[in-house]
Scaffold this active site. Structure first.
Site, PDB file in Angstrom:
ATOM      1  N   GLU A 104       4.244  -6.796   0.922  1.00 63.41           N
ATOM      2  CA  GLU A 104       3.504  -7.020  -0.326  1.00 63.41           C
ATOM      3  C   GLU A 104       3.304  -5.730  -1.116  1.00 63.41           C
ATOM      4  OE1 GLU A 104       0.954 -10.881   1.279  1.00 63.41           O
ATOM      5  OE2 GLU A 104       0.016  -8.890   1.278  1.00 63.41           O
ATOM      6  N   PRO A 105       4.384  -5.111  -1.579  1.00 61.75           N
ATOM      7  CA  PRO A 105       4.245  -3.885  -2.377  1.00 61.75           C
ATOM      8  C   PRO A 105       3.669  -4.179  -3.756  1.00 61.75           C
ATOM      9  CG  PRO A 105       6.518  -4.614  -2.392  1.00 61.75           C
ATOM     10  CD  PRO A 105       5.789  -5.513  -1.436  1.00 61.75           C
ATOM     11  N   CYS A 114     -18.579   7.152 -24.748  1.00 64.04           N
ATOM     12  CA  CYS A 114     -19.840   7.892 -24.644  1.00 64.04           C
ATOM     13  C   CYS A 114     -20.282   8.020 -23.190  1.00 64.04           C
ATOM     14  CB  CYS A 114     -20.906   7.183 -25.478  1.00 64.04           C
ATOM     15  SG  CYS A 114     -22.384   8.168 -25.730  1.00 64.04           S
ATOM     16  N   GLY A 144       0.768  -1.234   0.000  1.00 64.84           N
ATOM     17  CA  GLY A 144       0.000   0.000   0.000  1.00 64.84           C
ATOM     18  C   GLY A 144       0.796   1.280   0.000  1.00 64.84           C
TER      19      GLY A 144
END
Length: 434
Positions: free
Chosen positions: A287-288, A356, A250
């Site tokens: 856990e990068p 669109c 994180g």
């Protein structure tokens, strides 16, 4: 708004032209077209080594292991480079498990997370022998035990703790507060570990915590870490042994104004706290995701039209929200730069795509000197870019290229309209169910 340019490695501007390592971005668009994702191998490897260097003590022993959070960017070339550097992988789906196995990752280097694992995903993870399954709820724990029983296997598990810590990030990517869907509430963790320790097919091996993404301060991590270490202390008193501590990922990046901690200093701060509190015996997992690949990738797009309006001017490009969802989803900022100097007069534009939807924008109020046909680079697009892309409006997803020095490699071909509907059938072509 004048573009705030992030600090980048692997991408540079020289004499008015932008380069990916040793290759001009103009040449890449000539060779591969647009929209085009471009990744720098040098930048990915440099970020990984910054983490890894902090995980090694002066005597050469390892303090922690890196498990790349592959949801950030799961291109096989990216995964393979990280595997060769020694990374394990953090997975959140059966599809990601298949990708990791496809590039030859050791199952014992895989941690399977995710809040809604299906029975089939759990069964496959146990069959291949992943290192650990991170459990996010009590019903999931019961399901894993039941599946392991039918397979006559023992399931290695870790409980994901929700520490109720505010990561001070966008609410859509905050995962550690009590009103988030992730993890087991802090007040229920000890009770759940006691239950897990009694289940016949469960091996309790770790504890896990992940509080969010694009976090630019170390203090929320330390707050969460201290709460998790308190839990480990209590578990030890009760005779429940924890073998590894998974601190999640994180860490944020500089998109153009943020000041996240230096990777090495950040990693040292967390690991030092673990050791100061007497937990040197624990295997630590980091856990990068975004901080490994975010600033290692860009999205190239061509200017189709310059449209003058009453209150707004629009730079209409051939990339869209289906190619890069972050601005639409999070109102996220990405710096946008022309890849070569233009003689055009600078003007203020909203950079928008052809989809669109009024929400189809990539940057608002950007001062750009561009002409129709020019190429723009959308920076810091290596994380949560292509992996969140869709085929909305029957638009094929962009090609992906990895640059290594003076060489460029097409690591994913551009999708064609035909490839998007090749698995579809009209009712006259389809076989009726019987």
């Amino acid at each position: 708004m004048v573009n705030a340019i992030p600090s980048l490695l692997g991408f540079s501007e020289k004499n008015g032209q932008w380069f990916a390592e040793g290759i001009s971005l103009r040449k890449l668009t000539q060779d591969f077209g647009t929209p085009l994702y471009v990744y720098s191998k040098e930048a990915i490897c440099s970020a990984y080594r910054a983490y890894d260097s902090a995980c090694i003590r002066p005597d050469g022993t390892r303090r922690a292991r890196i498990h790349y959070a592959m949801k950030a960017n799961s291109n096989l070339a990216v995964l393979d480079e990280l595997k060769q550097l020694g990374a394990g992988f953090d997975l959140v789906s059966g599809g990601e498990l298949a990708r990791a196995l496809h590039i030859g990752a050791d199952p014992k280097s895989l941690v399977f997370a995710g809040v809604g694992k299906s029975s089939a995903e759990i069964e496959n993870a146990l069959r291949v022998g992943v290192k650990c399954i991170n459990v996010e709820s009590i019903p999931e724990l019961q399901r894993i035990n039941a599946i392991a029983k039918t397979m006559n296997l023992r399931a290695p598990i870790s409980l994901r703790v929700n520490p109720d810590v505010d990561a001070n990030t966008h609410p859509y990517i905050s995962t550690g507060l009590k009103d988030n869907k992730f993890g087991i509430a802090y007040y229920e963790v000890l009770k759940t570990y006691r239950e897990a320790a009694l289940l016949p097919q469960i091996d309790v091996i770790g504890i896990d915590c992940h509080i969010g993404s694009q976090i630019t301060s170390t203090s929320p991590y330390l707050d969460a870490l201290d709460k998790v270490l308190d839990l480990i202390t209590q578990l030890q008193r009760e005779g429940i042994k924890i073998h590894h501590l998974d601190l999640g990922g994180g860490l944020g990046i500089d998109y153009g104004g943020e000041s996240p901690p230096n990777i090495t200093e950040f990693t040292n701060t967390l690991l030092n706290r673990v050791e100061e509190r007497g937990f040197c015996h624990l295997e630590v997992l980091l856990e990068p995701g975004r901080s490994l690949v975010g600033n290692a990738g860009i999205l190239l797009t061509q200017v189709e039209y310059l449209k003058t309006g009453v209150d707004k001017n629009f730079c209409i490009v051939n990339a869209a929200m289906n190619d890069l969802m972050r601005p639409t989803l999070y109102e996220a900022y990405h710096a946008i730069v022309p890849i070569h100097v233009s003689q055009a007069k600078p003007n203020c534009y909203d950079v928008v795509g052809p989809v669109c939807e009024s929400g189809d924008w990539l940057g608002k109020d950007r001062v750009l000197a561009v002409n129709e046909g020019d190429i723009l680079a959308i920076l810091s697009a290596g994380a949560y870019g292509f992996v969140m892309a869709s085929n909305y409006n029957t638009r094929g997803r962009a090609a992906e290229v990895m640059v290594d020095g003076n060489e460029a490699y097409l690591v994913r071909q551009r999708e064609t309209p035909e490839s998007l509907y090749e698995n579809e059938r009209t009712i006259n072509q389809a076989s009726a169910l019987k």
